[in-house]
Design a protein around this motif. Structure first.
Motif, PDB file in Angstrom:
ATOM      1  N   ASP A  44       7.057  11.217  -2.120  1.00 27.81           N
ATOM      2  CA  ASP A  44       5.875  10.383  -2.227  1.00 27.81           C
ATOM      3  C   ASP A  44       5.205  10.642  -3.495  1.00 27.81           C
ATOM      4  O   ASP A  44       4.232  11.654  -3.743  1.00 27.81           O
TER       5      ASP A  44
ATOM      6  N   TYR B 263      -0.435  14.423   2.898  1.00 26.29           N
ATOM      7  CA  TYR B 263      -1.249  13.512   3.221  1.00 26.29           C
ATOM      8  C   TYR B 263      -0.255  12.041   2.667  1.00 26.29           C
ATOM      9  O   TYR B 263       0.299  12.070   1.401  1.00 26.29           O
ATOM     10  N   HIS B 264       0.380  11.296   3.560  1.00 25.16           N
ATOM     11  CA  HIS B 264       1.229  10.234   3.372  1.00 25.16           C
ATOM     12  C   HIS B 264       0.595   8.748   3.637  1.00 25.16           C
ATOM     13  O   HIS B 264       1.210   7.660   3.486  1.00 25.16           O
ATOM     14  N   GLY B 265      -0.635   8.626   3.846  1.00 27.51           N
ATOM     15  CA  GLY B 265      -1.391   7.414   4.209  1.00 27.51           C
ATOM     16  C   GLY B 265      -1.887   7.533   5.662  1.00 27.51           C
ATOM     17  O   GLY B 265      -1.493   8.582   6.490  1.00 27.51           O
TER      18      GLY B 265
ATOM     19  N   LYS C  34      -0.744   2.849  -5.628  1.00 25.20           N
ATOM     20  CA  LYS C  34      -1.638   3.127  -6.609  1.00 25.20           C
ATOM     21  C   LYS C  34      -1.718   2.687  -8.014  1.00 25.20           C
ATOM     22  O   LYS C  34      -1.865   1.654  -8.432  1.00 25.20           O
TER      23      LYS C  34
ATOM     24  N   SER D 228       0.823  -1.196   0.135  1.00 29.34           N
ATOM     25  CA  SER D 228      -0.178  -0.037  -0.015  1.00 29.34           C
ATOM     26  C   SER D 228       0.903   1.067   0.079  1.00 29.34           C
ATOM     27  O   SER D 228       1.982   1.157   0.464  1.00 29.34           O
ATOM     28  N   GLY D 229       0.309   2.315  -0.454  1.00 28.64           N
ATOM     29  CA  GLY D 229       1.308   3.460  -0.423  1.00 28.64           C
ATOM     30  C   GLY D 229       1.600   3.988   1.048  1.00 28.64           C
ATOM     31  O   GLY D 229       2.644   4.339   1.160  1.00 28.64           O
ATOM     32  N   SER D 230       0.642   3.592   1.932  1.00 28.66           N
ATOM     33  CA  SER D 230       1.127   4.158   3.400  1.00 28.66           C
ATOM     34  C   SER D 230       2.363   3.116   3.779  1.00 28.66           C
ATOM     35  O   SER D 230       3.150   3.768   4.187  1.00 28.66           O
TER      36      SER D 230
ATOM     37  N   VAL E  70       3.150   8.250  -4.625  1.00 24.11           N
ATOM     38  CA  VAL E  70       2.031   7.324  -4.478  1.00 24.11           C
ATOM     39  C   VAL E  70       0.765   7.910  -5.716  1.00 24.11           C
ATOM     40  O   VAL E  70       0.150   7.170  -6.381  1.00 24.11           O
ATOM     41  N   ALA E  71       0.475   9.154  -5.346  1.00 23.57           N
ATOM     42  CA  ALA E  71      -0.868   9.684  -6.204  1.00 23.57           C
ATOM     43  C   ALA E  71      -0.160  10.051  -7.604  1.00 23.57           C
ATOM     44  O   ALA E  71      -0.878   9.965  -8.658  1.00 23.57           O
TER      45      ALA E  71
HETATM   46  C1  PLP Z   1       0.493  10.965  -1.732  1.00 22.80           C
HETATM   47  C2  PLP Z   1      -0.042   9.842  -1.169  1.00 22.80           C
HETATM   48  N1  PLP Z   1       0.769   8.877  -0.328  1.00 22.80           N
HETATM   49  C3  PLP Z   1       0.286   7.804   0.373  1.00 22.80           C
HETATM   50  C4  PLP Z   1      -0.795   7.404   0.235  1.00 22.80           C
HETATM   51  C5  PLP Z   1      -1.625   6.338   0.970  1.00 22.80           C
HETATM   52  O1  PLP Z   1      -1.660   5.171  -0.047  1.00 22.80           O
HETATM   53  P1  PLP Z   1      -2.637   3.982   0.375  1.00 22.80           P
HETATM   54  O2  PLP Z   1      -4.080   4.321   0.536  1.00 22.80           O
HETATM   55  O3  PLP Z   1      -2.445   2.801  -0.865  1.00 22.80           O
HETATM   56  O4  PLP Z   1      -2.110   3.564   1.767  1.00 22.80           O
HETATM   57  C6  PLP Z   1      -1.763   8.221  -0.584  1.00 22.80           C
HETATM   58  C7  PLP Z   1      -3.145   7.798  -0.664  1.00 22.80           C
HETATM   59  O5  PLP Z   1      -4.126   8.656  -1.311  1.00 22.80           O
HETATM   60  C8  PLP Z   1      -1.253   9.419  -1.363  1.00 22.80           C
HETATM   61  O6  PLP Z   1      -2.088  10.225  -2.158  1.00 22.80           O
END
Ligand code: PLP
Length: 434
Positions: free
Chosen positions: A236, A147-149, A265, A111-113, A238-239
């Protein structure tokens, strides 16, 4: 019993006030096709947020389907703890080939988190293992509204109070600076740099903050400040990763390389849960040693580098090439900007922000209890479009592969939905004439 009734009875949805959820009729997705979601009754909806910012080439793409089915015929799951397998190795090689220069190693998670949590732990442990004065580098600098999770490490470097404030007593301290303000970053690093393990940023766009954009040059300045203070930079993506900003990675817009990069993602094009933390050789080598030195990175989730997920990720990268996804995207990015213009002129719209295919339409002037963003999504759903807001910001993030006709329909429906929700709100708040 209907599915909706059983949903209300047994499920607890993420980021959802269940009382409100239980009062509404859910959209039950039964299948999908390209950029469309299809409900139990066969009604079709444009997937306007890429199923939570994940879908890239569309749903049920034959090449992606085949890659997963083919892998299913070999092995669905094995482990990277003590073993290895082709999909994990092949995807790692391809990720490194497209990643910003200097990133050389891939550490998988799901997961991103988790990808963020891993980057934080790697940065922390790296400095501990350097010893000497560098062992004082135990803190992180993050951005306001980040926001990083949702895991506690990633929440510790998060900055969205509505999501995060309840957990404050559980979190570790660091410094938080306003996004986009290089002078603030410079000040905090000048004062505390020797205690900082890493700076963590969402490059260019803070998605969950409501598609907040950073000014050009900001990311580059942060990179330079990190170099100057010998602080690691975690981006990060992820998005923003996998084409959302118009380039494969947001870092490319400013020609920088982070020391650690978080991916999730879109990594599997929206097929299966997979994430990765990429890092440079310097960090990797900081973990090498004899077993008994305990420099090992003691972290690993059970499904780390799952073969089905890696096979989807690999096929997705092949599709980026084969379908020239990023090249095909450019005219659609311009088209989206044009389509958004009339929305920016609506009186209820305070701001429209767009970077590539990441876009936020901010509505203003509504009390929180009106839940205007949510009302827009209900209006959009009735018109055959799925979007999900962030508070009063309506988010649009369609799959990169969306055809122009569907992109046009998506934006037009969202405009009509904003107008309808605003009119309904006005009608409900106007006292009846005596
Ligand atoms: C920039 C960013 N980092 C981390 C995450 C967390 O990812 P996850 O929901 O897959 O844990 C998100 C989720 O929206 C995000 O936008």
């Amino acid at each position: 019993m209907s599915l909706a009734a059983d949903d209300r009875r047994y499920l607890w949805h993420p980021f959802t006030q269940q009382r409100g959820w239980e009062a509404e009729e859910p959209l039950v997705v039964a299948e999908a096709d390209g950029c469309w979601l299809i409900d139990e009754d066969g009604r079709r909806y444009i997937d306007g947020v890429s199923s939570l910012w994940c879908t890239v080439h569309g749903h049920r793409h034959p090449i992606l389907d085949l890659a997963v089915k083919d892998q299913l015929d070999r092995v669905a799951h094995t482990t990277l703890l003590g073993l290895t397998h082709a999909p994990a190795v092949d995807l790692a090689r391809e990720l490194i080939a497209i990643a910003p220069d200097g990133l050389t190693r891939v550490f998988y998670s799901d997961s991103g988190s988790a990808a963020v949590e891993i980057a934080l732990k790697m940065a922390f442990q790296y400095w501990q293992q350097q010893g000497g004065p560098n062992a004082r580098r135990t803190r992180f600098v993050s951005l306001e509204n980040a926001y990083h999770g949702d895991t506690l490490g990633s929440v510790s470097v998060g900055g969205i109070d509505v999501f995060h404030s309840a957990y404050r007593p559980l979190l570790f301290d660091g410094w938080r600076v306003p996004a986009g303000d290089a002078a603030a970053m410079e000040r905090v690093l000048a004062e505390h740099g020797e205690e900082v393990a890493a700076v963590i940023v969402e490059p260019l766009v803070q998605g969950a903050a409501g598609m907040a954009m950073q000014p050009p040059g900001y990311l580059r300045s942060v990179r330079e400040l990190c170099n100057h203070n010998d602080v690691l930079l975690i981006c990060d993506e992820v998005a923003t990763g996998f084409g959302r900003t118009g380039r494969m990675f947001a870092c490319e817009h400013e020609g920088i390389s982070p020391d650690l990069m978080c991916l999730g993602k879109g990594i599997t094009a929206g097929y299966l849960p997979l994430a990765a933390t990429l890092t440079c050789e310097r960090v990797y080598e900081g973990f090498l040693g004899e077993h008994e030195e305990l420099r090992t990175f003691f972290h690993g989730h059970t499904y780390t580098g799952n073969p089905l997920a890696c096979a989807a990720g690999l096929a997705s990268l092949q599709l980026f090439e084969q379908e020239r996804t990023l090249e095909q995207l450019q005219p659609k990015v311009r088209m989206l900007a044009n389509l958004l213009k009339p929305i920016g002129e609506l009186p209820a719209v305070a701001d429209v922000r767009q970077r590539g295919f990441m876009c936020g339409i901010e509505l203003a002037g509504f009390p929180a209890e009106a839940r205007i963003g949510h009302q827009v999504t209900l209006e959009a759903r009735a018109r055959g479009v799925v979007v999900r807001p962030l508070g009063d910001v309506v988010v649009l993030m369609p799959p990169l592969a969306i055809p122009e006709r569907e992109l046009r329909t998506l934006v037009e429906v969202v405009r009509d939905s904003i107008e309808a929700a605003v009119s309904a709100h006005a009608a409900a708040s106007t006292p009846l004439a005596a």
